[in-house]
Scaffold this active site. Sequence first.
Site, PDB file in Angstrom:
ATOM      1  N   CYS A   1      61.388  37.401   5.910  1.00 53.14           N
ATOM      2  CA  CYS A   1      61.829  36.717   7.128  1.00 53.14           C
ATOM      3  C   CYS A   1      62.403  37.631   8.204  1.00 53.14           C
ATOM      4  O   CYS A   1      61.878  37.730   9.312  1.00 53.14           O
ATOM      5  CB  CYS A   1      62.860  35.654   6.771  1.00 53.14           C
ATOM      6  SG  CYS A   1      62.238  34.376   5.657  1.00 53.14           S
TER       7      CYS A   1
ATOM      8  N   HIS B   1      66.832  34.047  11.931  1.00 54.67           N
ATOM      9  CA  HIS B   1      67.332  35.000  10.928  1.00 54.67           C
ATOM     10  C   HIS B   1      67.871  36.271  11.581  1.00 54.67           C
ATOM     11  O   HIS B   1      67.612  37.380  11.118  1.00 54.67           O
ATOM     12  CB  HIS B   1      66.246  35.341   9.904  1.00 54.67           C
ATOM     13  CG  HIS B   1      66.818  35.662   8.544  1.00 54.67           C
ATOM     14  ND1 HIS B   1      66.376  35.050   7.400  1.00 54.67           N
ATOM     15  CD2 HIS B   1      67.793  36.530   8.154  1.00 54.67           C
ATOM     16  CE1 HIS B   1      67.048  35.527   6.351  1.00 54.67           C
ATOM     17  NE2 HIS B   1      67.911  36.421   6.788  1.00 54.67           N
TER      18      HIS B   1
ATOM     19  N   ASP C   1      58.440  28.500   8.932  1.00 52.73           N
ATOM     20  CA  ASP C   1      58.852  29.566   8.010  1.00 52.73           C
ATOM     21  C   ASP C   1      58.023  29.458   6.733  1.00 52.73           C
ATOM     22  O   ASP C   1      58.018  28.422   6.077  1.00 52.73           O
ATOM     23  CB  ASP C   1      60.345  29.431   7.692  1.00 52.73           C
ATOM     24  CG  ASP C   1      60.924  30.673   7.068  1.00 52.73           C
ATOM     25  OD1 ASP C   1      60.272  31.233   6.163  1.00 52.73           O
ATOM     26  OD2 ASP C   1      62.023  31.101   7.461  1.00 52.73           O
TER      27      ASP C   1
END
Length: 547
Positions: A86, A136, A46
């Site tokens: 994200c 996510h 990430d």
Amino acid sequence: MSDNQNISHHTGTVSPPEHASTVSPAAEVSPPNTVSPPNIVVIQADQMAAQALGAYGDAAARTPNIDALAEQGAVFDRAYCNSPLCAPSRASMMTGVMPSELGCFDNGDDFPSSVPTFAHRLRHVGYHTALVGRMHFLGADQHHGFEERLTTDVYPADLDMVPDWTLPLDQKLQWYHDADAVFSAGVSRASVQQDFDDEVGFRTLRHLNDRVRANQAAASAGEQPQPFLMVSSFIHPHDPYEPPQEHWDRFAEGEIPDPAHPEVPDAAEDPHSHRLRAMSGFDLRDPDIEQVRRARRAYYAAVSYIDDHVGRIRERLETLGLSENTVILVTSDHGDMLGEKGLWYKMSPYERSSRVPLIVSGPEHLVPQGRYQTPVSLLDLMPTLVDLAGAREPRSGGDSVLEIARREQTGEMGTEDRPVIIEYLAEGTYRPQLTIVRGQYKYVLCPGDPEQLFDLVADPDELYNAAREPKHAGRVAQLHGELDARYDLTALEAGILESQDQRRLVAEALSMGRIRAFDHNPEPEQRYVRGDFWSALEFGTIRDASR
């Protein structure tokens, strides 16, 4: 049926002739670790910028495991996310559909369960599909096609992080990125992110064991082994920048270069960057050079921490005899500005924020080794996995990067032939921001902001806006026209505002009365000795074939 359940169920059916023996494949069945099509392991970090890896030219990086995959595989030097945030980036990556088409605009947005993901598509053709770690996902569907999800996510799955384009910048929402992550960067003995990623790493390795166990059981029953897709998704090096001491110590003081261009662009020329700074509080306080260096060192240490996980996954694949028939893909959801142009985190169309690593390593007949300059994006990941799995070619805004590489090798495709689109539709802007990359040029369009054009060959650091130069008028008109042909900006803006309004109502309503979280909580495991004692032990054993 999950692998964890398999252990319990198989204990009642597998009856070994000798208590100490392991399951042996039937003579007419392929060896248990050999499958066609290949196994696929996707490793996602990430906020890991391509520019922070040795494989992409950073001499300060400590990423030997990722670099080794790059040396053996296909490296895409110009890979981009489709939204530098994200949730929309990951939704687009999984579906092959742009965030605006999915209606997944920001980090407070879900996408429909009825949209096929690469997990659905590979599962449909017989793959076992598992997600280990972060994706996510928001809302009620916490699987989106994965048969197993072995951990919860690091962030909550509710709809609370909804931007509000009607708020002035000085009215900050609680969940905005905050400058404090830069000022407080440094070593942590433990942190939420370390705990999460250590669990992701452990469960990744154990899941690889489970796939071999399942293959052994299949071979014993005279069945072909099942190929698998495993996505291992880590939260590092996402801020806060809090790496372990071990990884911090890998870098000497002053070894990591300072930002090449820390100066904030002119506000009249680049209002978006100033909005991002104001949103996070950098308009009120700027880190000094020592604080910048500390934060950058912590980030590089966190990238090295991810590289260690990549090394352990590679080692486990080798130990289990899976490596020769497994494709490994390494990527990220977006990058991190790390102080360039006075910016941190993501949310910007600049290269450091929007470029991602994309490295594919696997058998030579599947992966064309080399480095490729054709622009690609995460939109291409779903078609790539479908290509590897031999599934039905999907309708998608992307293409298999393996086919793109082959066409670049043969000269059938050049860097000008394939545009990449980047959308930013979330906090820190008041209007839709669209970016198109075609060949060496990047064009940025946001109603109310000046147009931007960057020549990424002559000006790789994106310091000079060439949009107003007469010699580029034709190119600006061409790229603007391409975006006009794809988007109705007025309708898109109205749809985003309506979505924000609806989701705020939903979030407020769900916070009242009896509250039910969307967070995924893995099912209790039945992993060890259950049912028939000796069969349980036998199913769990993976013998060392060399002894």
